[in-house]
Write an enzyme that holds these catalytic residues in place. Structure first.
Site, mmCIF file in Angstrom:
data_model
loop_
_atom_site.group_PDB
_atom_site.id
_atom_site.type_symbol
_atom_site.label_atom_id
_atom_site.label_comp_id
_atom_site.label_asym_id
_atom_site.label_seq_id
_atom_site.Cartn_x
_atom_site.Cartn_y
_atom_site.Cartn_z
ATOM 1 N N LEU A 1 0.806 -1.214 0.000
ATOM 2 C CA LEU A 1 0.000 0.000 0.000
ATOM 3 C C LEU A 1 0.841 1.267 0.000
ATOM 4 O O LEU A 1 0.293 2.369 -0.110
ATOM 5 C CB LEU A 1 -0.917 0.018 1.232
ATOM 6 C CG LEU A 1 -1.728 -1.249 1.506
ATOM 7 C CD1 LEU A 1 -2.574 -1.071 2.768
ATOM 8 C CD2 LEU A 1 -2.607 -1.612 0.320
ATOM 9 N N TYR B 1 2.053 11.441 -11.412
ATOM 10 C CA TYR B 1 1.578 10.470 -10.419
ATOM 11 C C TYR B 1 1.009 9.234 -11.098
ATOM 12 O O TYR B 1 1.355 8.096 -10.749
ATOM 13 C CB TYR B 1 0.512 11.108 -9.527
ATOM 14 C CG TYR B 1 -0.201 10.102 -8.649
ATOM 15 C CD1 TYR B 1 0.438 9.517 -7.562
ATOM 16 C CD2 TYR B 1 -1.528 9.735 -8.918
ATOM 17 C CE1 TYR B 1 -0.207 8.585 -6.762
ATOM 18 C CE2 TYR B 1 -2.176 8.806 -8.115
ATOM 19 C CZ TYR B 1 -1.517 8.232 -7.046
ATOM 20 O OH TYR B 1 -2.158 7.306 -6.260
ATOM 21 N N LYS C 1 2.371 5.235 -10.927
ATOM 22 C CA LYS C 1 1.569 4.089 -10.499
ATOM 23 C C LYS C 1 1.472 3.048 -11.608
ATOM 24 O O LYS C 1 1.487 1.838 -11.349
ATOM 25 C CB LYS C 1 0.167 4.554 -10.089
ATOM 26 C CG LYS C 1 0.126 5.491 -8.897
ATOM 27 C CD LYS C 1 0.705 4.870 -7.641
ATOM 28 C CE LYS C 1 -0.174 3.806 -7.040
ATOM 29 N NZ LYS C 1 0.331 3.322 -5.719
ATOM 30 N N ASN D 1 -11.449 7.351 -5.899
ATOM 31 C CA ASN D 1 -11.261 8.230 -4.744
ATOM 32 C C ASN D 1 -11.772 7.548 -3.473
ATOM 33 O O ASN D 1 -12.979 7.439 -3.261
ATOM 34 C CB ASN D 1 -12.009 9.547 -4.956
ATOM 35 C CG ASN D 1 -11.510 10.295 -6.183
ATOM 36 O OD1 ASN D 1 -10.473 10.935 -6.152
ATOM 37 N ND2 ASN D 1 -12.263 10.202 -7.267
ATOM 38 N N HIS E 1 -44.289 16.931 35.842
ATOM 39 C CA HIS E 1 -44.358 16.902 37.294
ATOM 40 C C HIS E 1 -45.505 15.988 37.741
ATOM 41 O O HIS E 1 -46.441 15.728 36.972
ATOM 42 C CB HIS E 1 -44.569 18.317 37.836
ATOM 43 C CG HIS E 1 -43.523 19.295 37.414
ATOM 44 N ND1 HIS E 1 -42.179 19.076 37.618
ATOM 45 C CD2 HIS E 1 -43.621 20.510 36.785
ATOM 46 C CE1 HIS E 1 -41.488 20.099 37.157
ATOM 47 N NE2 HIS E 1 -42.339 20.974 36.633
ATOM 48 N N PRO E 2 -45.482 15.509 38.973
ATOM 49 C CA PRO E 2 -46.576 14.659 39.471
ATOM 50 C C PRO E 2 -47.937 15.329 39.297
ATOM 51 O O PRO E 2 -48.101 16.528 39.569
ATOM 52 C CB PRO E 2 -46.236 14.476 40.952
ATOM 53 C CG PRO E 2 -44.747 14.601 41.006
ATOM 54 C CD PRO E 2 -44.413 15.645 39.987
ATOM 55 N N GLY E 3 -48.914 14.562 38.813
ATOM 56 C CA GLY E 3 -50.267 15.066 38.621
ATOM 57 C C GLY E 3 -50.515 15.747 37.294
ATOM 58 O O GLY E 3 -51.665 16.018 36.929
ATOM 59 N N VAL E 4 -49.463 16.030 36.530
ATOM 60 C CA VAL E 4 -49.614 16.732 35.252
ATOM 61 C C VAL E 4 -50.218 15.801 34.203
ATOM 62 O O VAL E 4 -49.861 14.628 34.095
ATOM 63 C CB VAL E 4 -48.256 17.278 34.766
ATOM 64 C CG1 VAL E 4 -48.328 17.685 33.294
ATOM 65 C CG2 VAL E 4 -47.841 18.457 35.620
#
Length: 378
Positions: free
Chosen positions: A56, A107, A111, A137, A286-289
């Site tokens: 490589l 290049y 190669k 690529n 929240h509680p009760g909502v």
């Protein structure tokens, strides 16, 4: 599989790093690496033990084309084939080349020359396990911006708010994902007796995209932290690009804040949106909502209690029939909310209620598909 000795040249490069990590994950594979800092004697020692050589090493951007391309892309290939002739060994050879071999650039020509050296060696020694891959690529994690790939450059710059320079927006490039390259290379270890006909091979799949569309796609990833809109990851190129983009983030910028909407009932935070899978958000109560008391015609939802205790009630708006589900964070459970059912969510516990929601579409304030109607008492 018997123990396989592997040599990687260029292990410090983009493809080399990914291959090295992938091979480390395999059983019965011993890895040696060769870099330009090592001696020819060490190279000969490694080649004398190798069952598979992944060649490589190479350079694609240099200051002196006449010298560095020859040294980086041609000379090492000659040294490897020369040593193999000398020690009379025929390991499997996998060499990474480039589609630029036909471009008549310094290049590309270097190669091409390396390919010819390897092909000549294979023909003269009757070595039928030489695989040359002309790669397009390659993109993915660990690539070097402004060197390995335009994808790496775009991901690095855009993720940091830097400009990208596009000379020809309509220029179409062909991409291949690093994981597909590594998968193909790993397969060569599993196919120790497979003969190579012909020498030149390709990695698939590949993807074609213009530079304009590539940049636009990566800008979508960048904007996700603000608009929360996920791309369509069913598209394999988009999926691979998004994974690649995240790998180029500044390591100290992985976390980002979300908007918390608060009122007397509790809070609500949108997490993710998508034109393809809808929307995910989370609320506290929240509680009760009691939340909800509305129905939808097309929109559907899923409720999942993460923490606390809730009573989820649904009433068919035609038959008025009511069903209720008491769910807690102690048991993983999802309640489906079909269209045509008015529904409510009540915190019946003594502590904060946390619920994860999914809706099949992004909320549109101009077309909310949400109609108020209280769920009657059972």
């Amino acid at each position: 599989m018997k123990n396989v000795n592997v040599l990687i040249t260029g292990a410090n490069g983009f493809i080399g790093k990914n291959l090295y990590v992938a091979l480390e994950e395999m059983k019965n594979v011993s890895i040696k690496t060769y870099t330009r800092d090592q001696t020819i004697k060490e190279l000969e020692q490694f080649l004398n033990q190798a069952d598979v050589v992944f060649h490589l090493a190479g350079v694609n951007r240099v200051k002196d084309e006449d010298i560095e391309f020859v040294e980086g892309n041609i000379n090492l290939t000659e040294k490897i084939t020369g040593i193999l002739r000398k020690i009379d060994r025929k390991p499997i050879i996998v060499m990474s080349s480039s589609i630029q071999v036909t471009n008549n650039t310094p290049y590309g020509e270097s190669k091409k020359k390396a390919e010819e050296i390897l092909e000549k060696y294979a023909q003269e020694t009757n070595h039928n396990q030489v695989f040359i891959y002309r790669l397009t690529n390659v993109f993915g994690k660990w690539g070097k911006p402004n060197y390995n790939s335009v994808v790496a450059t775009f991901c690095y710059n855009i993720s940091r708010g830097l400009d990208v320079d596009i000379h020809d927006p309509l220029n179409e490039i062909e991409l291949v994902y690093i994981d597909d390259v590594i998968k193909e290379f790993k397969n060569r270890i599993y196919c120790l007796k497979e003969k190579s006909k012909p020498f030149i091979h390709q990695v698939t799949p590949t993807y074609k995209i213009t530079l304009k569309k590539l940049a636009a796609q990566i800008y979508e990833f960048y904007n996700l932290r603000k608009n929360l809109i996920m791309p369509d990851l069913s598209n394999p190129l988009t999926k691979a690009l998004y994974s690649t983009y995240l790998s180029y983030l500044d390591q100290y910028q992985f976390a980002y804040n979300l908007e918390i909407k608060k009122d007397l009932r509790g809070s609500l935070v949108e997490l993710l949106k998508s034109d393809h899978f809808g929307q995910i958000f989370i609320s506290t109560s929240h509680p009760g909502v009691i939340r909800g008391n509305h129905y939808h015609h097309t929109k559907v939802e899923k409720f999942c209690v993460i923490k606390g205790k809730a009573n989820i009630k649904l009433q068919n708006i035609i038959s008025d029939e009511i069903s209720s589900y008491v769910v807690t964070g102690d048991k993983a459970q999802i309640v489906d909310i079909p269209p045509g059912y008015t529904h409510s969510l009540e915190n019946i516990g003594e502590s904060e209620l946390i619920v994860l929601f999914w809706a099949n579409e992004i909320f549109d304030k101009d077309r909310p598909d949400t109609y108020f109607r209280e769920v009657e008492n059972e």
